[in-house]
Write a protein that holds these residues in place. Structure first.
Motif, PDB file in Angstrom:
ATOM      1  N   GLU A 248     104.270  30.031 103.720  1.00  0.00           N
ATOM      2  CA  GLU A 248     103.653  31.049 104.573  1.00  0.00           C
ATOM      3  C   GLU A 248     104.625  32.210 104.716  1.00  0.00           C
ATOM      4  O   GLU A 248     105.845  32.023 104.703  1.00  0.00           O
ATOM      5  CB  GLU A 248     103.342  30.481 105.968  1.00  0.00           C
ATOM      6  N   GLY A 249     104.087  33.403 104.895  1.00  0.00           N
ATOM      7  CA  GLY A 249     104.941  34.577 105.067  1.00  0.00           C
ATOM      8  C   GLY A 249     105.557  35.020 103.753  1.00  0.00           C
ATOM      9  O   GLY A 249     104.999  34.797 102.671  1.00  0.00           O
ATOM     10  N   ARG A 250     106.716  35.637 103.853  1.00  0.00           N
ATOM     11  CA  ARG A 250     107.382  36.207 102.676  1.00  0.00           C
ATOM     12  C   ARG A 250     108.893  36.107 102.887  1.00  0.00           C
ATOM     13  O   ARG A 250     109.399  36.440 103.964  1.00  0.00           O
ATOM     14  CB  ARG A 250     106.965  37.672 102.544  1.00  0.00           C
ATOM     15  N   LEU A 251     109.600  35.635 101.871  1.00  0.00           N
ATOM     16  CA  LEU A 251     111.050  35.544 101.912  1.00  0.00           C
ATOM     17  C   LEU A 251     111.661  36.454 100.857  1.00  0.00           C
ATOM     18  O   LEU A 251     111.069  36.667  99.801  1.00  0.00           O
ATOM     19  CB  LEU A 251     111.517  34.106 101.678  1.00  0.00           C
ATOM     20  N   THR A 252     112.842  36.970 101.157  1.00  0.00           N
ATOM     21  CA  THR A 252     113.615  37.770 100.211  1.00  0.00           C
ATOM     22  C   THR A 252     114.859  36.982  99.844  1.00  0.00           C
ATOM     23  O   THR A 252     115.531  36.433 100.728  1.00  0.00           O
ATOM     24  CB  THR A 252     114.016  39.119 100.829  1.00  0.00           C
ATOM     25  N   GLU A 253     115.154  36.924  98.561  1.00  0.00           N
ATOM     26  CA  GLU A 253     116.380  36.276  98.091  1.00  0.00           C
ATOM     27  C   GLU A 253     117.260  37.316  97.418  1.00  0.00           C
ATOM     28  O   GLU A 253     116.819  37.991  96.489  1.00  0.00           O
ATOM     29  CB  GLU A 253     116.078  35.165  97.094  1.00  0.00           C
ATOM     30  N   HIS A 254     118.492  37.458  97.907  1.00  0.00           N
ATOM     31  CA  HIS A 254     119.522  38.220  97.213  1.00  0.00           C
ATOM     32  C   HIS A 254     120.421  37.199  96.531  1.00  0.00           C
ATOM     33  O   HIS A 254     120.840  36.232  97.179  1.00  0.00           O
ATOM     34  CB  HIS A 254     120.349  39.063  98.186  1.00  0.00           C
ATOM     35  N   SER A 255     120.702  37.384  95.253  1.00  0.00           N
ATOM     36  CA  SER A 255     121.536  36.422  94.541  1.00  0.00           C
ATOM     37  C   SER A 255     122.492  37.141  93.610  1.00  0.00           C
ATOM     38  O   SER A 255     122.368  38.351  93.376  1.00  0.00           O
ATOM     39  CB  SER A 255     120.669  35.435  93.751  1.00  0.00           C
ATOM     40  N   LEU A 256     123.445  36.380  93.099  1.00  0.00           N
ATOM     41  CA  LEU A 256     124.427  36.897  92.154  1.00  0.00           C
ATOM     42  C   LEU A 256     124.185  36.273  90.792  1.00  0.00           C
ATOM     43  O   LEU A 256     124.110  35.049  90.675  1.00  0.00           O
ATOM     44  CB  LEU A 256     125.850  36.560  92.612  1.00  0.00           C
ATOM     45  N   ALA A 257     124.067  37.097  89.778  1.00  0.00           N
ATOM     46  CA  ALA A 257     123.884  36.621  88.409  1.00  0.00           C
ATOM     47  C   ALA A 257     125.252  36.392  87.782  1.00  0.00           C
ATOM     48  O   ALA A 257     125.620  37.022  86.791  1.00  0.00           O
ATOM     49  CB  ALA A 257     123.070  37.627  87.606  1.00  0.00           C
TER      50      ALA A 257
END
Length: 199
Positions: free
Chosen positions: A107-116
């Motif tokens: 439910e809802g919306r999540l943001t993921e910041h990640s490192l490649a």
């Protein structure tokens, strides 16, 4: 994605640098998988199916102030969690050590910041990240992703009004998590958490 051990990321003073920051580049080879261990694809399948289980999602109590969670039985000995995210909450930067994982938004919306980039497993307190290693994903209801060992990320519910709910699975069950702070290109190791810290 953070382990649901704490309601908010740890806030600690910056760790002292050990020498000048080290540049971080490239990926190391993937670690071999254990016989009988669930694959990333199996973890992803599990979180996708759990995220559409309306009865399961409705069983999670939601709190307007802090994240809530329920422990789930993951596939073949994996660790799994159902997590509720009030508006404006997040995990802070962290990794999951040797565990592979997957998560799906129910439910809802999540943001993921990640490192490649793959970070060294030990021997550092401060690293300088090279340009181009940042990634951003937005996962609305029904969307999911899997990740490998040593994946460094933060997960956020950036909505000012809407709760989010997600399902997460890891294998092996998390042996530890490293928490980081970040200022521009500089990443600092702040804390190492172990399972006994989450009980």
């Amino acid at each position: 994605m953070s382990h649901p051990a704490s309601l908010s990321p740890a806030v600690l003073p910056p760790a002292p640098a050990v020498g000048p920051p080290s540049p971080v580049t490239g990926f190391g080879p993937p670690a071999p998988s254990e016989p009988g261990a669930p694959t990333s694809a199996e973890l992803l399948d599990f979180v996708r199916h759990a995220a559409i289980d309306k009865k399961l999602i409705a069983s999670l109590p939601l709190d307007p102030e802090g994240r809530t969670w329920l422990r789930l039985e993951g596939p073949r000995g994996s660790e799994a969690w159902l997590i509720g995210w009030p508006p404006g909450t997040g995990t802070g930067w962290h990794d999951h050590a040797e565990s592979v994982g997957a998560f799906a938004t129910a439910e809802g919306r999540l943001t993921e910041h990640s490192l490649a980039v793959r970070l060294p497993a030990s021997g550092w307190k401060t690293l300088e990240l090279e340009d181009g290693v940042d990634r951003e994903r937005h996962l609305g209801a029904g969307q999911s992703r899997a990740f490998g060992r040593h994946h460094v990320h933060e997960v956020l519910n950036e909505s000012p009004v809407e709760h989010a709910v997600s399902v997460h699975a890891y294998y092996p069950p998390l042996p530890l998590m490293r928490r980081f702070s970040r200022s521009g290109a500089v990443l600092r190791l702040e804390q190492v958490e172990r399972p006994e810290d989450w009980q």
